[in-house]
Design an enzyme around this catalytic site. Structure first.
Site, PDB file in Angstrom:
ATOM      1  N   ARG A  59     -11.656  -1.346   0.949  1.00  0.00           N
ATOM      2  CA  ARG A  59     -10.824  -2.059   2.031  1.00  0.00           C
ATOM      3  C   ARG A  59     -11.924  -2.092   3.185  1.00  0.00           C
ATOM      4  O   ARG A  59     -12.711  -1.026   3.466  1.00  0.00           O
ATOM      5  CB  ARG A  59      -9.383  -1.522   2.492  1.00  0.00           C
ATOM      6  CG  ARG A  59      -8.509  -1.550   1.223  1.00  0.00           C
ATOM      7  CD  ARG A  59      -7.258  -0.504   1.397  1.00  0.00           C
ATOM      8  NE  ARG A  59      -6.469  -0.909   0.369  1.00  0.00           N
ATOM      9  CZ  ARG A  59      -5.509   0.220   0.052  1.00  0.00           C
ATOM     10  NH1 ARG A  59      -5.754   1.294   0.892  1.00  0.00           N
ATOM     11  NH2 ARG A  59      -4.946   0.205  -1.196  1.00  0.00           N
ATOM     12  N   ARG A 152       0.178  -4.283   6.210  1.00  0.00           N
ATOM     13  CA  ARG A 152      -1.210  -3.711   6.062  1.00  0.00           C
ATOM     14  C   ARG A 152      -2.379  -4.580   5.929  1.00  0.00           C
ATOM     15  O   ARG A 152      -3.579  -4.293   6.192  1.00  0.00           O
ATOM     16  CB  ARG A 152      -1.107  -2.517   5.137  1.00  0.00           C
ATOM     17  CG  ARG A 152      -2.369  -1.445   5.121  1.00  0.00           C
ATOM     18  CD  ARG A 152      -2.119  -0.501   4.297  1.00  0.00           C
ATOM     19  NE  ARG A 152      -2.583  -0.901   2.689  1.00  0.00           N
ATOM     20  CZ  ARG A 152      -2.277   0.127   1.809  1.00  0.00           C
ATOM     21  NH1 ARG A 152      -1.788   1.394   1.938  1.00  0.00           N
ATOM     22  NH2 ARG A 152      -2.426  -0.261   0.381  1.00  0.00           N
ATOM     23  N   ARG A 163       1.635  -3.531  -7.110  1.00  0.00           N
ATOM     24  CA  ARG A 163       2.025  -2.303  -6.400  1.00  0.00           C
ATOM     25  C   ARG A 163       3.393  -2.035  -6.281  1.00  0.00           C
ATOM     26  O   ARG A 163       3.889  -0.918  -6.305  1.00  0.00           O
ATOM     27  CB  ARG A 163       1.397  -2.196  -5.045  1.00  0.00           C
ATOM     28  CG  ARG A 163      -0.110  -1.862  -5.384  1.00  0.00           C
ATOM     29  CD  ARG A 163      -1.131  -2.201  -4.044  1.00  0.00           C
ATOM     30  NE  ARG A 163      -2.503  -1.958  -4.437  1.00  0.00           N
ATOM     31  CZ  ARG A 163      -3.167  -0.951  -4.204  1.00  0.00           C
ATOM     32  NH1 ARG A 163      -2.755   0.082  -3.517  1.00  0.00           N
ATOM     33  NH2 ARG A 163      -4.239  -0.898  -4.778  1.00  0.00           N
TER      34      ARG A 163
HETATM   35  P1  ADP Z   1      -0.320   4.840   1.502  1.00  0.00           P
HETATM   36  O1  ADP Z   1      -1.601   5.625   1.761  1.00  0.00           O
HETATM   37  O2  ADP Z   1       0.826   5.706   1.151  1.00  0.00           O
HETATM   38  O3  ADP Z   1      -0.673   3.600   0.552  1.00  0.00           O
HETATM   39  P2  ADP Z   1      -0.516   3.882   4.168  1.00  0.00           P
HETATM   40  O4  ADP Z   1      -0.676   5.219   4.964  1.00  0.00           O
HETATM   41  O5  ADP Z   1      -1.549   3.092   4.211  1.00  0.00           O
HETATM   42  O6  ADP Z   1      -0.003   4.201   2.725  1.00  0.00           O
HETATM   43  O7  ADP Z   1       0.679   3.238   4.778  1.00  0.00           O
HETATM   44  C1  ADP Z   1       1.102   1.900   4.556  1.00  0.00           C
HETATM   45  C2  ADP Z   1       1.279   1.019   5.886  1.00  0.00           C
HETATM   46  O8  ADP Z   1       2.517   1.459   6.571  1.00  0.00           O
HETATM   47  C3  ADP Z   1       0.083   1.178   6.897  1.00  0.00           C
HETATM   48  O9  ADP Z   1      -0.052  -0.075   7.662  1.00  0.00           O
HETATM   49  C4  ADP Z   1       0.740   2.240   7.974  1.00  0.00           C
HETATM   50  O10 ADP Z   1       0.254   2.084   9.210  1.00  0.00           O
HETATM   51  C5  ADP Z   1       2.269   2.009   7.969  1.00  0.00           C
HETATM   52  N1  ADP Z   1       3.155   3.159   8.206  1.00  0.00           N
HETATM   53  C6  ADP Z   1       3.040   4.263   7.797  1.00  0.00           C
HETATM   54  N2  ADP Z   1       3.982   5.061   7.876  1.00  0.00           N
HETATM   55  C7  ADP Z   1       4.933   4.465   8.759  1.00  0.00           C
HETATM   56  C8  ADP Z   1       6.057   4.694   9.347  1.00  0.00           C
HETATM   57  N3  ADP Z   1       6.716   5.687   9.036  1.00  0.00           N
HETATM   58  N4  ADP Z   1       6.747   3.652  10.066  1.00  0.00           N
HETATM   59  C9  ADP Z   1       6.124   2.300   9.905  1.00  0.00           C
HETATM   60  N5  ADP Z   1       4.807   2.055   9.430  1.00  0.00           N
HETATM   61  C10 ADP Z   1       4.220   3.160   8.585  1.00  0.00           C
HETATM   62  P1  5GP Z   2      -5.156   2.810  -3.293  1.00  0.00           P
HETATM   63  O1  5GP Z   2      -5.869   1.747  -3.982  1.00  0.00           O
HETATM   64  O2  5GP Z   2      -3.953   2.273  -2.446  1.00  0.00           O
HETATM   65  O3  5GP Z   2      -6.128   3.766  -2.446  1.00  0.00           O
HETATM   66  O4  5GP Z   2      -4.148   3.900  -4.245  1.00  0.00           O
HETATM   67  C1  5GP Z   2      -3.585   3.438  -5.237  1.00  0.00           C
HETATM   68  C2  5GP Z   2      -2.991   4.608  -6.007  1.00  0.00           C
HETATM   69  O5  5GP Z   2      -3.966   5.391  -6.701  1.00  0.00           O
HETATM   70  C3  5GP Z   2      -2.309   5.400  -4.825  1.00  0.00           C
HETATM   71  O6  5GP Z   2      -1.027   5.712  -5.531  1.00  0.00           O
HETATM   72  C4  5GP Z   2      -2.895   6.772  -5.021  1.00  0.00           C
HETATM   73  O7  5GP Z   2      -2.183   7.948  -4.984  1.00  0.00           O
HETATM   74  C5  5GP Z   2      -3.567   6.804  -6.483  1.00  0.00           C
HETATM   75  N1  5GP Z   2      -4.928   7.454  -6.563  1.00  0.00           N
HETATM   76  C6  5GP Z   2      -5.787   7.616  -5.612  1.00  0.00           C
HETATM   77  N2  5GP Z   2      -6.880   8.481  -6.059  1.00  0.00           N
HETATM   78  C7  5GP Z   2      -6.500   8.856  -7.387  1.00  0.00           C
HETATM   79  C8  5GP Z   2      -6.780   9.731  -8.323  1.00  0.00           C
HETATM   80  O8  5GP Z   2      -7.921  10.183  -8.397  1.00  0.00           O
HETATM   81  N3  5GP Z   2      -6.044   9.867  -9.392  1.00  0.00           N
HETATM   82  C9  5GP Z   2      -4.774   9.329  -9.630  1.00  0.00           C
HETATM   83  N4  5GP Z   2      -4.337   9.410 -10.896  1.00  0.00           N
HETATM   84  N5  5GP Z   2      -4.358   8.269  -8.723  1.00  0.00           N
HETATM   85  C10 5GP Z   2      -5.352   8.379  -7.726  1.00  0.00           C
END
Ligand code: ADP
Ligand code: 5GP
Length: 213
Positions: A59, A152, A163
């Site tokens: 990304r 996001r 997702r």
């Molecule tokens: P993940 O790593 O679990 O995929 P992210 O940390 O990227 O999720 O969070 C997804 C989106 O939600 C991001 O744009 C983040 O800024 C936003 N976000 C995370 N926590 C909160 C919250 N408590 N309230 C509102 N927005 C949030």
């Molecule tokens: P993202 O594409 O949003 O970064 O991740 C998608 C999903 O893959 C998330 O649920 C994240 O926790 C999972 N993920 C990231 N790294 C790993 C890994 O090494 N192993 C597994 N099993 N899942 C992962």
């Protein structure tokens, strides 16, 4: 532990010699990366991120070798076949996995190793000797999760739908008693962060103490 036994026991046992690792899981968009960013900023030297491999595209802003090792399917499969991964899974049309090297690199720094993995990763890590603290970060609702994922602006409509489907499965499977040591509902970010810090406080203290000695 004597060196000979450590060598034979392999990575998972070796990791147990350092601070206890932490597995953060939960639906994509629940807020794992956001919480981890805060944690790494506040405790710069205490935690180390296990950099996973993935076949998905980076990304904007993601750095190869820091957020993920971005690889092709062929490259990743080759390393899996060579036995270089602790666990791997297919998620939303891409491969993800934790290499032994990723965990070893953190352990070498005597830091708390943080793994961000999906629910399949949690189940597979349960079969190893890693013995981490398991935490699930969950959204207040699927509707809020969808809004966060849309805001996001990282997913195509197709990827977003995949997702959300995976999120429903994740939330269902996460109800299994004992699967997680802690479930954090990430409604208010500061509150969720406090809960995360509280459960990690003992390990943080131990790691900071061991730095002083
Ligand atoms: P993940 O790593 O679990 O995929 P992210 O940390 O990227 O999720 O969070 C997804 C989106 O939600 C991001 O744009 C983040 O800024 C936003 N976000 C995370 N926590 C909160 C919250 N408590 N309230 C509102 N927005 C949030
Ligand atoms: P993202 O594409 O949003 O970064 O991740 C998608 C999903 O893959 C998330 O649920 C994240 O926790 C999972 N993920 C990231 N790294 C790993 C890994 O090494 N192993 C597994 N099993 N899942 C992962």
């Amino acid at each position: 532990m004597i060196l000979g036994r450590m060598r034979g026991a392999g990575i998972a046992r070796a990791v147990m010699q350092g601070p206890r690792p932490v597995v953060l899981s939960g639906p994509s968009g629940a807020g794992k990366s956001t919480l981890l960013k805060k944690l790494f900023k506040d405790y710069e030297n205490v935690f180390g991120f296990s950099v996973s491999h993935t076949t998905r595209q980076p990304r904007p802003g993601e750095v190869n070798g820091k957020d993920y090792h971005f690889v092709t399917r062929e490259e990743m499969q080759k390393e899996i076949d060579a036995g270089e991964f602790i666990e791997h899974a297919e998620f939303s049309g891409n491969m993800y996995g934790t290499s032994k090297g990723a965990v070893q690199a953190v352990q070498a720094q005597n830091q708390i190793c943080v793994l961000d993995v999906d629910i399949q990763g949690v189940k597979n890590i349960k079969k190893t000797e890693l013995k981490p603290i398991y935490i699930s970060v969950q959204p207040p609702s699927i509707e809020i999760l969808e809004k966060r994922l849309r805001d996001r602006k990282t997913e195509t409509e197709e990827s977003l739908q995949k997702r959300l489907t995976a999120a429903r499965v994740d939330l269902e499977l996460s109800k299994e008693p004992g699967l997680f040591d802690l479930v954090i509902i990430n409604d208010d970010l500061e509150k969720a962060y406090s809960e995360l810090k509280e459960v990690l406080l003992e390990e943080i203290k131990k790691t900071e103490e061991s730095r002083k000695s």
